[in-house]
Design a protein around this motif. Structure first.
Motif, PDB file in Angstrom:
ATOM      1  N   UNK A 202      39.826  37.261  38.011  1.00  0.00           N
ATOM      2  CA  UNK A 202      39.713  37.483  39.461  1.00  0.00           C
ATOM      3  C   UNK A 202      40.139  36.280  40.303  1.00  0.00           C
ATOM      4  N   UNK A 203      39.930  35.060  39.789  1.00  0.00           N
ATOM      5  CA  UNK A 203      40.356  33.863  40.531  1.00  0.00           C
ATOM      6  C   UNK A 203      41.880  33.846  40.682  1.00  0.00           C
ATOM      7  N   UNK A 204      42.580  34.129  39.578  1.00  0.00           N
ATOM      8  CA  UNK A 204      44.054  34.131  39.611  1.00  0.00           C
ATOM      9  C   UNK A 204      44.580  35.274  40.477  1.00  0.00           C
ATOM     10  N   UNK A 205      43.929  36.444  40.419  1.00  0.00           N
ATOM     11  CA  UNK A 205      44.340  37.576  41.281  1.00  0.00           C
ATOM     12  C   UNK A 205      44.166  37.189  42.746  1.00  0.00           C
ATOM     13  N   UNK A 209      47.149  36.951  45.587  1.00  0.00           N
ATOM     14  CA  UNK A 209      47.192  37.817  46.772  1.00  0.00           C
ATOM     15  C   UNK A 209      46.998  37.039  48.071  1.00  0.00           C
ATOM     16  N   UNK A 210      46.967  35.690  47.975  1.00  0.00           N
ATOM     17  CA  UNK A 210      46.956  34.869  49.188  1.00  0.00           C
ATOM     18  C   UNK A 210      45.602  34.378  49.643  1.00  0.00           C
ATOM     19  N   UNK A 211      44.610  34.403  48.778  1.00  0.00           N
ATOM     20  CA  UNK A 211      43.296  33.878  49.158  1.00  0.00           C
ATOM     21  C   UNK A 211      42.329  34.964  49.587  1.00  0.00           C
ATOM     22  N   UNK A 212      41.099  34.547  49.890  1.00  0.00           N
ATOM     23  CA  UNK A 212      40.019  35.508  50.176  1.00  0.00           C
ATOM     24  C   UNK A 212      40.320  36.350  51.408  1.00  0.00           C
ATOM     25  N   UNK A 213      40.671  35.697  52.527  1.00  0.00           N
ATOM     26  CA  UNK A 213      40.871  36.434  53.789  1.00  0.00           C
ATOM     27  C   UNK A 213      42.000  37.448  53.662  1.00  0.00           C
ATOM     28  N   UNK A 214      43.137  37.005  53.117  1.00  0.00           N
ATOM     29  CA  UNK A 214      44.294  37.904  52.961  1.00  0.00           C
ATOM     30  C   UNK A 214      43.950  39.071  52.038  1.00  0.00           C
ATOM     31  N   UNK A 215      43.246  38.772  50.948  1.00  0.00           N
ATOM     32  CA  UNK A 215      42.876  39.811  49.986  1.00  0.00           C
ATOM     33  C   UNK A 215      41.976  40.852  50.630  1.00  0.00           C
ATOM     34  N   UNK A 295      46.125  43.563  45.165  1.00  0.00           N
ATOM     35  CA  UNK A 295      47.331  43.140  44.447  1.00  0.00           C
ATOM     36  C   UNK A 295      48.320  44.296  44.305  1.00  0.00           C
ATOM     37  N   UNK A 296      47.854  45.453  43.867  1.00  0.00           N
ATOM     38  CA  UNK A 296      48.787  46.559  43.594  1.00  0.00           C
ATOM     39  C   UNK A 296      49.246  47.266  44.871  1.00  0.00           C
TER      40      UNK A 296
END
Length: 494
Positions: A202-205, A209-215, A295-296
């Motif tokens: 999950x850290x790498x995902x 995906x650009x960090x917590x806020x972006x995700x 991510x997907x």
């Protein structure tokens, strides 16, 4: 898909290491107690991690992340229920069961414990509980073999038939050779591998995906209700998911870890280690599925396999985001989850056949060497039956796995829990509890009453049956004295 060399090499190294541990354990296996319970020699770390790994099967890395990926955080109620149930099991049952089994004939199996605890001269308690274990666990083993086969099939492009034997062979080998110590030592390695995979992925995902806020923005853009814990749920639905936690009190492969601890003093430390491991693993699992949504949705060109089968979300993220060598290690974590549970179930079936049928009824004077080899033969026998059931993955019998957890939880859970906390429980109360729990689960599942998970009524009715039937009789003086001596021992040493 053809196997990439790094992934294949990693799998081979991992499997070879597990088998090597089996041969190391072989040297410490001298009698049936060693083969079934490791001579009650497990320290707190091995007790904790083997209890966790034997509990969490391939569902941890495939089923739950897939459910979170599809439906969002509303699927995480089951994780909350499991954490609460596991904690209560460690708190109320673990230490007491360790002491009670020792005070009641140094019992090696649950049927053995029931028989000694309630002075059952008829053998009825032993037979009924051993049959319940054999039926449900053989089916459970078959489902584990199917999960392993599916992993080999999808990772290496093998035919299902080849993957079936490849997935099962290593687990059978180290369980056959090393018994309980091999299973517990390999579980410890497997638990370490699982937590590594579920913290790292999950850290790498998140980084990809650009960090917590972006995700979180991407997940919200895909569907704002992904954050809603109550999405699509009902009160009964939430209670049913939380009810999974009740199953812990009656799972023979988890309870065996408590019985095998080297002392009651180890239990408190084991509880802290095991619960930390479990919370981190389940948190990582939820995060993999949840961050996978972001991510997907950002990379639809690689989302095909996950769209086709959402349970592949962890597998696909590992293959896409990591170096093939690291991906091989992460994918080995799925194999570790499958193997750790399968090995425990094979051993519990073997011990039921050896201790509760062969020794109890056929060869009471059998030597320890003979019993160990009978135990090994029973591992092979149960494994072959499970492979036969798994040969057709669409076989209807595998559907029974959905309520095998409930069957164990309701049939054995109240009996185990009440037997270690209430000295007035009787043999007839125990029999009533097992029968009422098992029958309630089967009937409730068949009629799907109220849509409520069958373990909840099964657990409640079994507990009532134990209490009411026990009040109609009286435990013997010997039963009460052994209970009180064990309880005193527990409080002195915990």
């Amino acid at each position: 898909m053809s196997a990439s060399n790094p992934t294949l090499i990693t799998f081979v190294i991992y499997i070879a290491a597990m088998v090597l541990i089996g041969f190391m354990a072989y040297r410490s296996t001298n009698n049936l107690s060693d083969y079934i319970l490791g001579g009650r020699s497990l320290g707190s770390v091995v007790t904790a991690l083997s209890a966790g790994a034997s509990d969490m099967s391939g569902w941890l890395l495939m089923g739950l992340p897939g459910a979170i990926y599809m439906s969002g955080l509303s699927e995480s109620w089951i994780a909350i229920g499991l954490i609460v149930g596991a904690y209560l099991n460690w708190l109320f049952v673990a230490g007491r069961l360790r002491v009670q089994t020792e005070h009641n004939g140094d019992a090696l199996t649950l049927p053995d414990y029931f028989s000694s605890r309630f002075e059952d001269k008829s053998g009825l308690l032993r037979i009924i509980s051993a049959v319940v274990i054999l039926v449900f666990f053989t089916i459970y083993c078959a489902s584990g073999i199917v999960a392993g086969a599916r992993l080999f099939e999808s990772t290496f492009g093998m035919s299902y038939e080849t993957a079936l034997w490849a997935g099962a062979a290593a687990t059978i080998a180290y369980t056959f050779v090393g018994g309980f110590l091999a299973v517990s030592w390999t579980d410890t390695v497997q638990a370490t591998l699982m937590i590594f995979a579920l913290i790292l992925t999950p850290i790498i995902v998140l980084l990809a995906t650009g960090g917590v806020d972006t995700t979180f923005l991407a997940i919200e853009a895909q569907d704002p209700s992904n954050f809603d814990m109550l999405k699509g749920t009902t009160f009964i639905g939430i209670i049913s998911l939380m009810g999974w936690g009740l199953g812990y009190f009656g799972q023979p492969h988890i309870l065996a870890r408590f019985m095998a601890a080297d002392s009651v003093k180890s239990i408190a430390n084991a509880r802290r280690i095991s619960m930390t491991w479990m919370i981190l693993c389940l948190g990582g699992t939820v995060a993999v599925g949840f961050f996978g949504i972001a991510y997907f949705s950002a990379h639809p060109e690689v989302a095909g396999p996950v769209t086709e089968n959402h349970e592949r979300v962890f597998i696909e993220l590992a293959k896409i985001l990591f170096n093939p060598w690291i991906a091989g290690v992460l994918l080995s974590a799925i194999l570790a989850a499958v193997m750790s549970t399968l090995s425990c179930q094979l051993l519990v079936c073997s011990s039921a056949l050896t201790e509760d049928f062969y020794k109890a009824f056929l060869r009471k004077s059998a030597s320890q060497v003979e019993l160990v080899w009978v135990g090994r033969a029973m591992v092979l026998l149960v494994a072959l039956v499970a492979i036969a059931l798994a040969a057709n993955p669409e076989n209807r019998v595998l559907g029974l796995v959905s309520y095998a957890w409930a069957g164990f939880g309701a049939a054995f859970g109240p009996v185990v829990l009440i037997s270690v906390i209430w000295k007035k429980m009787t043999r007839d109360g125990a029999l009533a509890g097992i029968l009422v729990g098992a029958i309630t689960v089967i009937v409730w599942k068949h009629f799907e009453v109220l849509g409520l998970y069958e373990i909840i009524p099964g657990f409640i009715f079994a507990s009532l049956a134990i209490y009411l039937v026990s009040l109609m009789g009286q435990p013997s003086t010997g039963m009460v004295q052994r209970f009180e001596a064990a309880e005193k021992d527990f409080h002195l040493n915990k």
